[in-house]
Motif scaffolding. Sequence first.
Motif, PDB file in Angstrom:
ATOM      1  N   ASP A  14       0.816  -1.221   0.000  1.00 51.95           N
ATOM      2  CA  ASP A  14       0.000   0.000   0.000  1.00 51.95           C
ATOM      3  C   ASP A  14       0.847   1.267   0.000  1.00 51.95           C
ATOM      4  OD1 ASP A  14      -2.327  -1.525   0.088  1.00 51.95           O
ATOM      5  OD2 ASP A  14      -2.342  -1.589   2.285  1.00 51.95           O
ATOM      6  N   ASN A  15       2.156   1.107   0.040  1.00 51.71           N
ATOM      7  CA  ASN A  15       3.049   2.274   0.106  1.00 51.71           C
ATOM      8  C   ASN A  15       3.547   2.671  -1.273  1.00 51.71           C
ATOM      9  OD1 ASN A  15       3.023   2.446   3.014  1.00 51.71           O
ATOM     10  ND2 ASN A  15       4.387   0.666   3.045  1.00 51.71           N
ATOM     11  N   VAL A  16       3.526   3.963  -1.535  1.00 51.16           N
ATOM     12  CA  VAL A  16       4.023   4.505  -2.790  1.00 51.16           C
ATOM     13  C   VAL A  16       5.150   5.484  -2.458  1.00 51.16           C
ATOM     14  CG1 VAL A  16       3.489   5.809  -4.878  1.00 51.16           C
ATOM     15  CG2 VAL A  16       1.772   4.258  -3.892  1.00 51.16           C
ATOM     16  N   TYR A  17       6.347   5.195  -2.963  1.00 50.65           N
ATOM     17  CA  TYR A  17       7.516   6.050  -2.753  1.00 50.65           C
ATOM     18  C   TYR A  17       7.771   6.806  -4.056  1.00 50.65           C
ATOM     19  CZ  TYR A  17       8.174   2.863   1.198  1.00 50.65           C
ATOM     20  OH  TYR A  17       7.997   2.117   2.341  1.00 50.65           O
ATOM     21  N   GLU A  18       7.711   8.129  -3.987  1.00 54.97           N
ATOM     22  CA  GLU A  18       7.808   8.927  -5.208  1.00 54.97           C
ATOM     23  C   GLU A  18       9.210   9.487  -5.404  1.00 54.97           C
ATOM     24  OE1 GLU A  18       4.693  11.869  -5.048  1.00 54.97           O
ATOM     25  OE2 GLU A  18       3.301  10.473  -6.031  1.00 54.97           O
ATOM     26  N   ALA A  19       9.680   9.438  -6.645  1.00 51.78           N
ATOM     27  CA  ALA A  19      10.987   9.987  -7.003  1.00 51.78           C
ATOM     28  C   ALA A  19      11.107  10.041  -8.510  1.00 51.78           C
ATOM     29  CB  ALA A  19      12.118   9.127  -6.433  1.00 51.78           C
ATOM     30  N   ASN A  20      11.904  10.965  -8.992  1.00 51.87           N
ATOM     31  CA  ASN A  20      12.180  11.047 -10.423  1.00 51.87           C
ATOM     32  C   ASN A  20      13.510  10.407 -10.795  1.00 51.87           C
ATOM     33  OD1 ASN A  20       9.772  12.243 -11.061  1.00 51.87           O
ATOM     34  ND2 ASN A  20      10.563  14.325 -11.165  1.00 51.87           N
ATOM     35  N   THR A  21      14.236   9.920  -9.797  1.00 53.12           N
ATOM     36  CA  THR A  21      15.452   9.130 -10.042  1.00 53.12           C
ATOM     37  C   THR A  21      15.308   7.806  -9.305  1.00 53.12           C
ATOM     38  OG1 THR A  21      16.853  11.098 -10.276  1.00 53.12           O
ATOM     39  CG2 THR A  21      17.958   9.012  -9.798  1.00 53.12           C
ATOM     40  N   ILE A  22      15.211   6.724 -10.071  1.00 53.22           N
ATOM     41  CA  ILE A  22      15.037   5.389  -9.495  1.00 53.22           C
ATOM     42  C   ILE A  22      16.180   4.508  -9.989  1.00 53.22           C
ATOM     43  CG2 ILE A  22      13.533   3.371  -9.349  1.00 53.22           C
ATOM     44  CD1 ILE A  22      11.167   5.309  -9.972  1.00 53.22           C
ATOM     45  N   ILE A  23      17.074   4.141  -9.079  1.00 53.35           N
ATOM     46  CA  ILE A  23      18.265   3.364  -9.420  1.00 53.35           C
ATOM     47  C   ILE A  23      18.020   1.903  -9.041  1.00 53.35           C
ATOM     48  CG2 ILE A  23      20.747   3.101  -9.059  1.00 53.35           C
ATOM     49  CD1 ILE A  23      20.804   6.088  -8.278  1.00 53.35           C
ATOM     50  N   TRP A  24      18.254   0.993  -9.991  1.00 52.27           N
ATOM     51  CA  TRP A  24      17.904  -0.413  -9.824  1.00 52.27           C
ATOM     52  C   TRP A  24      19.139  -1.253  -9.540  1.00 52.27           C
ATOM     53  CZ3 TRP A  24      13.199  -2.332  -9.108  1.00 52.27           C
ATOM     54  CH2 TRP A  24      13.041  -3.721  -9.125  1.00 52.27           C
ATOM     55  N   THR A  25      19.301  -1.671  -8.283  1.00 50.14           N
ATOM     56  CA  THR A  25      20.445  -2.503  -7.895  1.00 50.14           C
ATOM     57  C   THR A  25      19.959  -3.663  -7.023  1.00 50.14           C
ATOM     58  OG1 THR A  25      20.868  -1.044  -5.991  1.00 50.14           O
ATOM     59  CG2 THR A  25      22.127  -0.627  -7.999  1.00 50.14           C
ATOM     60  N   THR A  26      18.897  -4.333  -7.455  1.00 46.70           N
ATOM     61  CA  THR A  26      18.317  -5.409  -6.649  1.00 46.70           C
ATOM     62  C   THR A  26      19.092  -6.713  -6.755  1.00 46.70           C
ATOM     63  OG1 THR A  26      16.852  -6.122  -8.431  1.00 46.70           O
ATOM     64  CG2 THR A  26      15.998  -4.457  -6.928  1.00 46.70           C
TER      65      THR A  26
END
Length: 392
Positions: free
Chosen positions: A239-251
């Motif tokens: 249910d949580n939405v984290y907003e950002a215009n820079t999303i770095i993917w290191t999963t």
Amino acid sequence: MTEIVVLGAGYAGLRTVRELSGTSNVHITLVDRNSYHYEATALHTVAIGTNEAEHITFDIQKAIPKDVTFKQDNVTRIDTQNKTVTLEKEATPLQYDYLVVALGFESEDFGIKGAATYGLPLQDIESAQAIRKHLEERLAAYNDSHDERDLHIIVCGAGFTSIELLGELVYRMPSLVEQYHLPADKIQITCLEAMPKILPMFDQKLVDFAVQFLADHGAIIHTSTPIDEVTDHSVISGDNVYEANTIIWTTGVRGSHVISDSHFDQKRNRVAVTSQLTMKDHPEVFIIGDSSAVPDPASGRFYPTTGQISIAQATHTAKNIKASIDGTPLSDFTYKSLGTVCSLGPTTGIAEIGDSGRIKLKGRKVALVKKMVNDRSIMEESGFANMMRNLS
């Protein structure tokens, strides 16, 4: 003449050809898509802009021994039945008597909706430079856009690379705030991790130090927060939405797509190899580095894929190839870690050094240890000259 083909000029590939160089009646061919080798363990510094690409790269042709033939090309397929490797640019496949697959890693999105489209992966020099460009452009745009999401940065995953990247980010952020005249109190750096704990390879006290250090410098880590979806401006977890215009993917990472394209028995483009590091049913094919899954004889679990273990695999592979050529038995691979160092920016970090991590370090002294490790790696892969160039 025995033909040995080595695919990939990362840590494992370069070490292999250097160890095999000088073997009599052997011809070695090294293939890599780039003309340069890059220090994969330093990609996060280029992504954040605390380092330049030229400081973590060196020319492959200048680094390899004279008796090694280098081909800059993309590998498209490996045919183990016919002992050939197909390249993108060459009409005639390479023939081999022994093959070493050391093709490196690719970003893993685990099939999460929107991750491949909107997440910025960190997997090579080009992607690192793309992250830096995007980050700086979004921060610079804030004064015109007044969109607070331009000041928000989300790092997806809290693995080793993620934590080192966060450390570089909090180190550089004050200078970025000053450069772009940004409101420091509105900067948000968020890290989302599905697992309940981070950095399981470290003593908990060192982990606590790292988490607190990052929090004190503005980076908050949310554990037990699996990612359900990535959009162009947000990351959704339940249910949580984290907003950002820079999303770095290191999963996480997987092995090279060439592994699955060649129809190898694999999981996440990693092949479970024998204790001699060979492919089952193909003892002439060695798979090392990020495309291999190597069993620890003590625990039965696979070793983690690191630069340190890749180099050890390469040394052992060269030894086993020489043994096979001489008609002597191959030996089992065993591994003992020299320690683990995790930087939190260029001036601090955490480390466990020696047998079973008996020496535990935190703070500024770790930065010196990290530099010593990196310099030694460069010297062993490419020689003294390249190490001195990177020191300058």
